[in-house]
Every structure is written in structure tokens, then in C-alpha cells.
Write an enzyme that holds these catalytic residues in place. Sequence first.
Site, PDB file in Angstrom:
ATOM      1  N   CYS A  56      -3.464  11.105   2.180  1.00 35.95           N
ATOM      2  CA  CYS A  56      -2.838   9.858   1.758  1.00 35.95           C
ATOM      3  C   CYS A  56      -1.476  10.126   1.116  1.00 35.95           C
ATOM      4  CB  CYS A  56      -3.760   9.137   0.792  1.00 35.95           C
ATOM      5  SG  CYS A  56      -5.384   8.834   1.485  1.00 35.95           S
ATOM      6  N   LYS A  94       0.840  -1.207   0.000  1.00 30.27           N
ATOM      7  CA  LYS A  94       0.000   0.000   0.000  1.00 30.27           C
ATOM      8  C   LYS A  94       0.873   1.255   0.000  1.00 30.27           C
ATOM      9  CE  LYS A  94      -3.510   2.649   0.229  1.00 30.27           C
ATOM     10  NZ  LYS A  94      -4.363   2.851  -0.966  1.00 30.27           N
TER      11      LYS A  94
HETATM   12  N1  LIG Z   1      -9.695   8.797   1.583  1.00 28.72           N
HETATM   13  C1  LIG Z   1      -9.057   8.004   0.745  1.00 28.72           C
HETATM   14  O1  LIG Z   1      -8.961   8.262  -0.470  1.00 28.72           O
HETATM   15  C2  LIG Z   1      -8.427   6.760   1.243  1.00 28.72           C
HETATM   16  C3  LIG Z   1      -8.167   6.584   2.601  1.00 28.72           C
HETATM   17  N2  LIG Z   1      -7.564   5.439   3.011  1.00 28.72           N
HETATM   18  C4  LIG Z   1      -7.325   5.185   4.428  1.00 28.72           C
HETATM   19  O2  LIG Z   1      -8.591   5.248   5.131  1.00 28.72           O
HETATM   20  C5  LIG Z   1      -8.480   6.104   6.245  1.00 28.72           C
HETATM   21  C6  LIG Z   1      -9.807   6.792   6.473  1.00 28.72           C
HETATM   22  O3  LIG Z   1     -10.026   7.605   5.348  1.00 28.72           O
HETATM   23  P1  LIG Z   1     -11.406   8.355   5.170  1.00 28.72           P
HETATM   24  O4  LIG Z   1     -12.539   7.404   5.301  1.00 28.72           O
HETATM   25  O5  LIG Z   1     -11.274   9.167   3.932  1.00 28.72           O
HETATM   26  O6  LIG Z   1     -11.438   9.348   6.431  1.00 28.72           O
HETATM   27  P2  LIG Z   1     -12.667  10.277   6.849  1.00 28.72           P
HETATM   28  O7  LIG Z   1     -12.080  11.415   7.598  1.00 28.72           O
HETATM   29  O8  LIG Z   1     -13.560  10.528   5.694  1.00 28.72           O
HETATM   30  O9  LIG Z   1     -13.519   9.351   7.862  1.00 28.72           O
HETATM   31  C7  LIG Z   1     -12.981   8.918   9.076  1.00 28.72           C
HETATM   32  C8  LIG Z   1     -14.158   8.509   9.978  1.00 28.72           C
HETATM   33  O10 LIG Z   1     -13.615   7.941  11.161  1.00 28.72           O
HETATM   34  C9  LIG Z   1     -14.344   8.433  12.262  1.00 28.72           C
HETATM   35  N3  LIG Z   1     -13.547   8.322  13.486  1.00 28.72           N
HETATM   36  C10 LIG Z   1     -12.595   9.171  13.926  1.00 28.72           C
HETATM   37  N4  LIG Z   1     -12.108   8.710  15.108  1.00 28.72           N
HETATM   38  C11 LIG Z   1     -12.744   7.527  15.368  1.00 28.72           C
HETATM   39  C12 LIG Z   1     -12.672   6.570  16.408  1.00 28.72           C
HETATM   40  N5  LIG Z   1     -11.840   6.726  17.433  1.00 28.72           N
HETATM   41  N6  LIG Z   1     -13.488   5.479  16.342  1.00 28.72           N
HETATM   42  C13 LIG Z   1     -14.344   5.334  15.311  1.00 28.72           C
HETATM   43  N7  LIG Z   1     -14.458   6.197  14.288  1.00 28.72           N
HETATM   44  C14 LIG Z   1     -13.669   7.285  14.332  1.00 28.72           C
HETATM   45  C15 LIG Z   1     -14.679   9.861  11.894  1.00 28.72           C
HETATM   46  O11 LIG Z   1     -15.771  10.324  12.671  1.00 28.72           O
HETATM   47  C16 LIG Z   1     -14.998   9.711  10.405  1.00 28.72           C
HETATM   48  O12 LIG Z   1     -16.374   9.417  10.217  1.00 28.72           O
HETATM   49  C17 LIG Z   1      -7.340   7.060   5.864  1.00 28.72           C
HETATM   50  O13 LIG Z   1      -6.690   7.567   6.991  1.00 28.72           O
HETATM   51  C18 LIG Z   1      -6.403   6.182   5.052  1.00 28.72           C
HETATM   52  O14 LIG Z   1      -5.539   5.518   5.936  1.00 28.72           O
HETATM   53  C19 LIG Z   1      -7.192   4.455   2.127  1.00 28.72           C
HETATM   54  C20 LIG Z   1      -7.443   4.608   0.779  1.00 28.72           C
HETATM   55  C21 LIG Z   1      -8.084   5.751   0.258  1.00 28.72           C
HETATM   56  C1  LIG Z   2      -3.258   5.562  -7.398  1.00 27.30           C
HETATM   57  C2  LIG Z   2      -4.387   6.320  -6.868  1.00 27.30           C
HETATM   58  O1  LIG Z   2      -5.214   6.791  -7.569  1.00 27.30           O
HETATM   59  N1  LIG Z   2      -4.445   6.437  -5.525  1.00 27.30           N
HETATM   60  C3  LIG Z   2      -5.570   7.078  -4.940  1.00 27.30           C
HETATM   61  C4  LIG Z   2      -5.166   8.160  -3.960  1.00 27.30           C
HETATM   62  O2  LIG Z   2      -6.335   8.827  -3.754  1.00 27.30           O
HETATM   63  P1  LIG Z   2      -6.362  10.391  -3.426  1.00 27.30           P
HETATM   64  O3  LIG Z   2      -7.773  10.667  -3.043  1.00 27.30           O
HETATM   65  O4  LIG Z   2      -5.269  10.702  -2.481  1.00 27.30           O
HETATM   66  O5  LIG Z   2      -6.152  11.150  -4.804  1.00 27.30           O
HETATM   67  P2  LIG Z   2      -4.958  11.278  -5.853  1.00 27.30           P
HETATM   68  O6  LIG Z   2      -5.593  11.203  -7.190  1.00 27.30           O
HETATM   69  O7  LIG Z   2      -3.875  10.341  -5.569  1.00 27.30           O
HETATM   70  O8  LIG Z   2      -4.472  12.798  -5.633  1.00 27.30           O
HETATM   71  C5  LIG Z   2      -3.683  13.147  -4.543  1.00 27.30           C
HETATM   72  C6  LIG Z   2      -3.200  14.578  -4.823  1.00 27.30           C
HETATM   73  O9  LIG Z   2      -2.258  14.558  -5.898  1.00 27.30           O
HETATM   74  C7  LIG Z   2      -2.659  15.455  -6.922  1.00 27.30           C
HETATM   75  N2  LIG Z   2      -2.282  14.885  -8.216  1.00 27.30           N
HETATM   76  C8  LIG Z   2      -2.734  13.646  -8.557  1.00 27.30           C
HETATM   77  C9  LIG Z   2      -2.354  13.089  -9.753  1.00 27.30           C
HETATM   78  C10 LIG Z   2      -1.495  13.808 -10.623  1.00 27.30           C
HETATM   79  O10 LIG Z   2      -1.142  13.366 -11.720  1.00 27.30           O
HETATM   80  N3  LIG Z   2      -1.065  15.048 -10.242  1.00 27.30           N
HETATM   81  C11 LIG Z   2      -1.430  15.601  -9.050  1.00 27.30           C
HETATM   82  O11 LIG Z   2      -1.024  16.718  -8.744  1.00 27.30           O
HETATM   83  C12 LIG Z   2      -4.152  15.622  -6.742  1.00 27.30           C
HETATM   84  O12 LIG Z   2      -4.570  16.873  -7.220  1.00 27.30           O
HETATM   85  C13 LIG Z   2      -4.310  15.528  -5.233  1.00 27.30           C
HETATM   86  O13 LIG Z   2      -4.098  16.781  -4.633  1.00 27.30           O
HETATM   87  O14 LIG Z   2      -4.647   7.632  -2.777  1.00 27.30           O
HETATM   88  C14 LIG Z   2      -5.490   6.676  -2.114  1.00 27.30           C
HETATM   89  C15 LIG Z   2      -4.754   6.179  -0.904  1.00 27.30           C
HETATM   90  O15 LIG Z   2      -3.732   5.542  -1.074  1.00 27.30           O
HETATM   91  O16 LIG Z   2      -5.248   6.397   0.175  1.00 27.30           O
HETATM   92  C16 LIG Z   2      -5.728   5.524  -3.058  1.00 27.30           C
HETATM   93  O17 LIG Z   2      -6.529   4.534  -2.405  1.00 27.30           O
HETATM   94  C17 LIG Z   2      -6.425   6.038  -4.280  1.00 27.30           C
HETATM   95  O18 LIG Z   2      -6.701   4.964  -5.154  1.00 27.30           O
END
Ligand SMILES: NC(=O)C1=CN([C@@H]2O[C@H](COP(=O)(O)OP(=O)(O)OC[C@H]3O[C@@H](n4cnc5c(N)ncnc54)[C@H](O)[C@@H]3O)[C@@H](O)[C@H]2O)C=CC1
Ligand SMILES: CC(=O)N[C@@H]1[C@@H](OP(=O)(O)OP(=O)(O)OC[C@H]2O[C@@H](n3ccc(=O)[nH]c3=O)[C@H](O)[C@@H]2O)O[C@H](C(=O)O)[C@@H](O)[C@@H]1O
Length: 463
Positions: free
Chosen positions: A285, A231
Site C-alpha cells: 500500500c 484514499k
Molecule cells: N492490506 C491492506 O492493509 C489494505 C489493502 N487494501 C487494498 O486491498 C487490496 C487487497 O489487499 P489484501 O486483501 O491485503 O491482499 P491479499 O493478497 O491478502 O489478498 C488478495 C486475494 O485476492 C485473491 N485473488 C488474486 N487474484 C484474483 C482474481 N483474479 N480473482 C479473485 N481473487 C483473486 C488472492 O487469491 C487473495 O486471496 C490491496 O491491493 C489494496 O488495494 C486497502 C486497504 C488496506
Molecule cells: C493510516 C494507516 O494506518 N494506513 C494503513 C496502511 O496499512 P499498512 O498495513 O500499509 O501499514 P502501515 O502502518 O501504514 O505501515 C506501512 C509501512 O510503513 C512503516 N511505518 C509505519 C508508520 C511509521 O510511523 N513508520 C514506519 O516506518 C511500517 O513499518 C510498514 O512497513 O495502509 C492501508 C492502505 O492504505 O492500504 C490503510 O488502509 C491502513 O489503514
Amino acid sequence: MIGLYNTTLSSTEQQQALRRGDVPVAVYGLGKMGLPLAAVYAKATGNVTGMDIDEDVVRQLNAGECHVGKEPGLPELVAEQVERGALRATADGSEAADSAAVHVIIVPTPLSDDKEPDLAIFQSVLDTIATGIAPGDMVIVECTVPPGTSRDLVAPYIEAASGLSHEEFGVAFCPERTASGRALEDITGAYPKIVGGVDDESTRVAALIYGEITSNEIIEMSDSTTAESVKLFEGLYRDVNIALANELGRIRDDLGIDVREAIDAANTQPFCNIHEPGPGVGGHCIPWYPYFVTSRVETETPLILTAREVNDGMPTFTAQKLGDELGRAGRDIEGATVAVLGVTYRPGVAEIRATPAAGVIETLSELGANVLAVDPLLDDDVVASFGATPVALDELATYDVDGMVLVTPHEEFDDIDWAAFDDLVVVDGRGTLGDIGHRVYTIGSGPTETVSHQTVAPDGGDR
Ligand SMILES: NC(=O)C1=CN([C@@H]2O[C@H](COP(=O)(O)OP(=O)(O)OC[C@H]3O[C@@H](n4cnc5c(N)ncnc54)[C@H](O)[C@@H]3O)[C@@H](O)[C@H]2O)C=CC1
Ligand SMILES: CC(=O)N[C@@H]1[C@@H](OP(=O)(O)OP(=O)(O)OC[C@H]2O[C@@H](n3ccc(=O)[nH]c3=O)[C@H](O)[C@@H]2O)O[C@H](C(=O)O)[C@@H](O)[C@@H]1O
């Protein structure tokens, strides 16, 4: 309730038990990632308790409502699963932990101000799980954690806090590979599912569970640390790649070419996949994961850290570019009114963590501009917290705006009437504006010449 870890049931009997709801699941964290994950688990198992500390999140879910916007199919799936009794939520962690035989953790794992992984929230969920874990249970970590966390923190901590032996429950890292805006698609099969356990039995159980979640293949890693590294490596690749694109964007004026055009052409051969230059890298992330690795290794990591410096320098580069372009139009950024378009880190996602807009606004202010900001997804107080004056999109034309910086191209900006503005100088951070009849400098592509909405003769100036 049936526990799958070290069960005597056959694989078929385990799958049947999962589908019948006899293996209850708790999902800790119901945010942008946790809510869709819980809904998919509910569809597959019929028995999911979501846990979140946000009472509004809990109340909305139990009313069948979806608090996460712009996720195709999610509102319907949440309503359907709540209606059929397959999905419920609670703010009471122990209630969730007591109810489950599979514990899925998807809470924020942020970075502290001194660039160290902050696992305090994650730790609080481990405490919660330890109150309700039973022999045969499985702990699945979906949120991104530093390498070694499942083996060195999760398993020993829960063993010590619960009184169970580590041979009585499983722990696996099964990373969330999901992007906002396509969550259900990503969770259910867009990519192979990576699973890696602290022992072989944990890997086996995780693979069996995700066989019910995704239509794609399951890739079983040698162990949990390898899975955690997969990851993180995905995120490192992306950050370094974007840094290359940004560095190419920075030398655009030296080369006198459209770097975006060159990147697109270079990417037509399979060994090249250069990403896009922009005003910076935001979200919780990509800009944060590199430090999950560099903080855990002794060996120097100059490439990873230099890429971070390049990306973190883009907001200032972008804001200064507007100053340069106003200068070329014979105008001064000092005292100019400048509107920042888009404050969230990505279009359509109401997330501001590490947003490049913060640095753009800060630098514009340092250059003496009067900074406005427009973001249709954010409340005025959130926009104002960045030090800019919040302006509604439909009121922007009432301001005497000298310049604009497009940081995040929300779809709402497609409807801007550019003819309503005079003598604008614009920096397009994302290459999405095209010909708008004003002086536009696009990061990576350079200046455009068509200025049909021009009333003041420019001083010309060299390019
Ligand atoms: N947002 C993304 O694109 C991605 C995120 N992730 C991972 O997933 C994690 C979560 O991401 P999101 O869902 O986007 O965050 P988010 O901020 O949208 O949601 C987090 C949720 O967790 C809850 N929360 C906070 N403290 C808590 C606790 N002690 N017990 C239970 N719930 C609690 C919050 O109230 C909120 O509803 C990230 O930190 C990252 O590690 C992985 C891939 C993609
Ligand atoms: C490969 C990939 O698309 N990874 C995703 C990424 O999601 P995230 O929401 O962080 O968006 P992102 O498309 O990586 O963009 C992150 C940041 O980078 C910027 N960005 C992105 C692509 C690019 O060519 N140039 C650029 O400047 C975006 O504007 C943004 O500010 O990171 C997530 C994660 O790892 O949490 C992952 O699960 C998602 O699939």
C-alpha cells in the site's frame, strides 16, 4: 434478486431488501481485506458469495474456516455466517457474478517492476463481472486504484463487455480504510466511510449500502475520482510523513539527541503528528500508492518522489549502521554472523511485499556478513528467498551471532533470552527493544551504553 441502481423502491424498501438478502452481494478477493469485508457484508445482508481464484481459500471458507490470522473476531464471524448460510465461496467468477446484484472488488492492485500500477488482476475481475451483470446492479471498488479508474476504466469497460448501457448499472469507489489486525473494527465503524460514484445515482446507492455496513458516518464525495484521490492522499500523507521521520532519524548522530524523544514531545501540540523513523516502508500500500498518482499526472511531483527515495534508502542506512556499530566495537562486519529479526513488513502480518527486510539482508550480504533471518510467520523457503539462512527463533542462540538487526518486532521476539548471547551488537529499527544488556543502536534514538552481556573489551571508539 433486486437491483438498487435506478430502482423505483423507496429508500426504506431498499434497506429492507438488503437486509432480507434480496440484494445478493459478490465479493471478489477473499484475502486479508476481502475475507473480513465479505463476512461483514454477510452479517448485514445475509446473502454473500465470495470469489477467489485460490481453491484453498474457497475450500476453507466453505468449511467455515478463517485463513486470515490475527484478526480479532474474524474466525468467529466467518464460522457464524457460513453456518447460517449467509456466506459461501466459489472459484467460479461467472457463478459469483450471476448470483449478485452488488459486485465488490477487493483484489490486489500491485505495482509493476517499472513502478506502474498493475491492474491486470483488477481487469480480470471486470471481465468476470461483465459476464453476469444485470440492469440495476452496482459495482463497488474497494481496492486502491489510480485516480480516474472507476470513471475511465470500470464503467466504460463493463458497458462495452456486458452490452448494458452505462445508465443501467452503477459504479462507485468506496475505499478500504482498513489496517490488518483491526479489520472488523475498521470496516464496521472506526472511521467515516468515503463513497464516490461515477454519477449521483451510484453515489446514492453506495451510501445506502454502506449505511448497512458501518456505524460511522458516510461521506459522499463529488465523484469517484475524488473518492479515489482521498484514499491515495491518505497514503501519500503517510509516506511523506514517515520520510520526514526517517530523515530526522538519519540526522540523529549529527544532533546527538534522541530524535524519538523529540518527535514525541513535538507531537504534543495539535499541529504536529510526525510519524516514527524505521528501517523502511513496506507492504503493498504505502510504498506503492505514490506511484498510482505520479504515473497519472503530468506535473512534476518532487516531494512525493523524494519521500520515496528517503524511505527506500532506510534499509541500506540501517544495515550500514550495524557495520558502523560493529566497527566501534572493534569488530568487522566482513565475515560476521548477523541475524535479521522479522522479514514481514509489519508485526503480526504475514505479508512480504516491499518489505524493508529485503534491502537490509541485501546490504548486509554486500558488506560481507553471513546473514541469518528469523520470522515466526513465514516458512523457511520464503525467508530463504531473500538470500538469508532461515533460523527458528528457539534455535537462534545456538548460532555464534555477532550482530542483529530488528526490522519487524513480532510479539514472539519479546521472549528472546538476551543473556543467552555474548558480545552482541544490535541495531533496533523500531525502538522496541529497550535495555537488553548488549550494545544497541536504535534508529532515531542512537546508541545505548549498558552492555552487561559483554565479555570482550571494546576498543571504545568515539560516539
Ligand atoms: N492490506 C491492506 O492493509 C489494505 C489493502 N487494501 C487494498 O486491498 C487490496 C487487497 O489487499 P489484501 O486483501 O491485503 O491482499 P491479499 O493478497 O491478502 O489478498 C488478495 C486475494 O485476492 C485473491 N485473488 C488474486 N487474484 C484474483 C482474481 N483474479 N480473482 C479473485 N481473487 C483473486 C488472492 O487469491 C487473495 O486471496 C490491496 O491491493 C489494496 O488495494 C486497502 C486497504 C488496506
Ligand atoms: C493510516 C494507516 O494506518 N494506513 C494503513 C496502511 O496499512 P499498512 O498495513 O500499509 O501499514 P502501515 O502502518 O501504514 O505501515 C506501512 C509501512 O510503513 C512503516 N511505518 C509505519 C508508520 C511509521 O510511523 N513508520 C514506519 O516506518 C511500517 O513499518 C510498514 O512497513 O495502509 C492501508 C492502505 O492504505 O492500504 C490503510 O488502509 C491502513 O489503514
